[in-house]
Design an enzyme around this catalytic site. Structure first.
Site, PDB file in Angstrom:
ATOM      1  N   LEU A  42       0.799  -1.221   0.000  1.00 17.09           N
ATOM      2  CA  LEU A  42       0.000   0.000   0.000  1.00 17.09           C
ATOM      3  C   LEU A  42       0.834   1.275   0.000  1.00 17.09           C
ATOM      4  O   LEU A  42       0.293   2.359  -0.128  1.00 17.09           O
ATOM      5  CB  LEU A  42      -0.996  -0.004   1.167  1.00 17.09           C
ATOM      6  CG  LEU A  42      -0.497  -0.179   2.575  1.00 17.09           C
ATOM      7  CD1 LEU A  42       0.200   1.059   3.084  1.00 17.09           C
ATOM      8  CD2 LEU A  42      -1.684  -0.511   3.480  1.00 17.09           C
ATOM      9  N   SER A 108       3.312  -7.042   1.644  1.00 16.79           N
ATOM     10  CA  SER A 108       2.232  -6.339   2.330  1.00 16.79           C
ATOM     11  C   SER A 108       0.892  -6.609   1.631  1.00 16.79           C
ATOM     12  O   SER A 108       0.516  -7.769   1.448  1.00 16.79           O
ATOM     13  CB  SER A 108       2.581  -4.849   2.394  1.00 16.79           C
ATOM     14  OG  SER A 108       1.745  -4.157   3.278  1.00 16.79           O
ATOM     15  N   HIS A 109       0.207  -5.572   1.182  1.00  9.05           N
ATOM     16  CA  HIS A 109      -1.057  -5.761   0.451  1.00  9.05           C
ATOM     17  C   HIS A 109      -0.826  -6.480  -0.874  1.00  9.05           C
ATOM     18  O   HIS A 109      -1.763  -7.016  -1.486  1.00  9.05           O
ATOM     19  CB  HIS A 109      -1.704  -4.387   0.222  1.00  9.05           C
ATOM     20  CG  HIS A 109      -3.155  -4.443  -0.136  1.00  9.05           C
ATOM     21  ND1 HIS A 109      -3.868  -3.320  -0.458  1.00  9.05           N
ATOM     22  CD2 HIS A 109      -4.029  -5.473  -0.242  1.00  9.05           C
ATOM     23  CE1 HIS A 109      -5.125  -3.663  -0.747  1.00  9.05           C
ATOM     24  NE2 HIS A 109      -5.242  -4.965  -0.616  1.00  9.05           N
ATOM     25  N   ASP A 237      17.827   4.757  10.250  1.00  7.12           N
ATOM     26  CA  ASP A 237      16.598   4.744   9.456  1.00  7.12           C
ATOM     27  C   ASP A 237      15.480   5.461  10.207  1.00  7.12           C
ATOM     28  O   ASP A 237      14.929   4.953  11.181  1.00  7.12           O
ATOM     29  CB  ASP A 237      16.200   3.304   9.142  1.00  7.12           C
ATOM     30  CG  ASP A 237      15.090   3.238   8.093  1.00  7.12           C
ATOM     31  OD1 ASP A 237      14.366   4.232   7.921  1.00  7.12           O
ATOM     32  OD2 ASP A 237      14.961   2.180   7.457  1.00  7.12           O
ATOM     33  N   ASP A 255       5.748  -7.029  12.598  1.00  2.84           N
ATOM     34  CA  ASP A 255       6.835  -6.285  11.939  1.00  2.84           C
ATOM     35  C   ASP A 255       6.579  -4.780  11.955  1.00  2.84           C
ATOM     36  O   ASP A 255       7.171  -4.033  11.195  1.00  2.84           O
ATOM     37  CB  ASP A 255       7.041  -6.806  10.506  1.00  2.84           C
ATOM     38  CG  ASP A 255       5.840  -6.512   9.596  1.00  2.84           C
ATOM     39  OD1 ASP A 255       4.875  -5.843  10.035  1.00  2.84           O
ATOM     40  OD2 ASP A 255       5.882  -6.960   8.428  1.00  2.84           O
ATOM     41  N   HIS A 277       8.608  -3.966   8.752  1.00  4.29           N
ATOM     42  CA  HIS A 277       7.806  -4.069   7.530  1.00  4.29           C
ATOM     43  C   HIS A 277       8.502  -3.463   6.315  1.00  4.29           C
ATOM     44  O   HIS A 277       8.317  -3.939   5.190  1.00  4.29           O
ATOM     45  CB  HIS A 277       6.451  -3.385   7.759  1.00  4.29           C
ATOM     46  CG  HIS A 277       5.398  -3.782   6.766  1.00  4.29           C
ATOM     47  ND1 HIS A 277       4.882  -5.067   6.691  1.00  4.29           N
ATOM     48  CD2 HIS A 277       4.758  -3.080   5.791  1.00  4.29           C
ATOM     49  CE1 HIS A 277       3.969  -5.120   5.725  1.00  4.29           C
ATOM     50  NE2 HIS A 277       3.889  -3.933   5.157  1.00  4.29           N
ATOM     51  N   ASP A 279      11.979  -3.009   6.120  1.00  4.96           N
ATOM     52  CA  ASP A 279      13.200  -3.789   5.865  1.00  4.96           C
ATOM     53  C   ASP A 279      12.921  -4.928   4.882  1.00  4.96           C
ATOM     54  O   ASP A 279      13.784  -5.328   4.101  1.00  4.96           O
ATOM     55  CB  ASP A 279      13.722  -4.427   7.158  1.00  4.96           C
ATOM     56  CG  ASP A 279      14.238  -3.419   8.178  1.00  4.96           C
ATOM     57  OD1 ASP A 279      14.616  -2.307   7.793  1.00  4.96           O
ATOM     58  OD2 ASP A 279      14.265  -3.783   9.380  1.00  4.96           O
TER      59      ASP A 279
HETATM   60 CA    CA Z   1      14.744  -0.134   7.564  1.00  2.00          CA
END
Ligand code: CA
Length: 311
Positions: A42, A108-109, A237, A255, A277, A279
């Protein structure tokens, strides 16, 4: 890094686009029989849509033989609408390459999106690999969409999570993108909607939450999944802070946006890598956990697994 990148068939595909990342070369370690098609989640905003979403992953796959395509479907739409767009693009890729099938990898989606395409046209899909896939809902989506039982979470935690999510989008897109679109898209990712979806398109799914599904389902398609279970993995990050905020709505390993158990599809390769999520797609910009297997290595190993299965 892009090799021979070119955009194909934009006019044919309308707003959607397909880009071929590279020609097959190298040692053959990732040389699958069928092209690999990467399906984004998404976070579909402009600067990350398509090629850059999978940071360095297409070239990591193609340098040892895989033929890789990156598709671009609607960021903020239902799984079925995205799945139909994906089917159109699969047919374009098959027409361009002469291949009989594709191997789909969705993040993911993108996981449920790939599952929809495989469920509708199993004759065109050799395998579906789901990475951090929202296969059995996201408690984050439930919280933000207000579908959790009343009083189960403090309002300030939910507000903090929504703000964290918006700040990730803003950071990654490099501009004040419209996070409301992405939050609206979370409707498809609520537990209630994924349970409805799984009833209609069950192939590869475990028969109970957190179980394993079949590696090869009744429709002849192979199914695999993996996921991370970390939040803050790299001090450089900035997006990690957002994922820490979103993770606060969870009550189980996750995650940052998807629980380990929800990510399960087909053969579960692993559900607790030291990755969050983002990474999982080597974001942001390659800033990942230095003390964990590199995400690109996982994609390469999966291509090799598919190759060894003759896919
Ligand atoms: Ca990262």
């Amino acid at each position: 890094m892009k090799l021979n990148a070119m955009v194909l068939g934009l006019a044919l595909l309308g707003t959607a686009s397909v880009s071929q990342e590279a020609q097959a070369t190298g040692s053959g370690y990732t040389q699958t029989q069928y092209p690999i098609v990467l399906v984004h989640g998404l976070f579909g905003f402009d600067s990350l849509a398509g090629v850059d979403y999978w940071y360095g992953i297409p070239s990591a796959l193609s340098k040892d033989g895989a033929q890789v395509y990156v598709v671009n479907v609607s960021a903020a739409n239902s799984t079925e609408v995205r799945g139909e767009q994906l089917l159109d693009q699969i047919q374009s890729i098959l027409a361009l390459t002469g291949a009989k099938k594709v191997n789909l990898i969705g993040h993911s989606h993108g996981g449920p999106t790939a599952r929809y395409a495989a469920s509708m046209r199993p004759d065109l899909v050799a395998s579906v690999t789901s990475v951090g896939g929202v296969n059995w809902g996201s408690r984050f989506a439930d919280a933000v969409r207000g579908t959790l039982p009343e009083g189960s979470l403090a309002e300030d935690i939910v507000a903090g999570a929504a703000n964290g999510f918006s700040s990730i989008i803003e950071f990654l897109s490099g501009s004040p993108a419209d996070p409301s679109d992405s939050i609206a898209a979370l409707n498809s990712l609520t537990t209630a909607d994924t349970v409805r979806f799984n009833g209609l398109y069950p192939e590869g799914m475990p028969d109970h939450y957190c179980g394993q599904g079949p590696m090869k389902a009744s429709n002849g398609v192979y199914y695999f999944s993996w996921s991370g279970a970390s939040k803050v993995t790299n001090l450089l990050d900035v997006s990690d802070a957002g994922l820490l905020a979103t993770s606060l709505v969870f009550n189980e390993p996750n995650d940052g946006l998807v629980s380990s158990c929800s990510s399960h599809l087909g053969m579960v390769i692993r559900d607790n890598y030291g990755m969050n999520h983002l990474d999982e797609v080597n974001q942001a910009f390659g800033l990942v956990n230095l003390f964990e297997t590199n995400p690109k290595t996982l994609y390469r190993a999966q291509a090799n697994r598919l190759k060894n299965l003759g896919l």
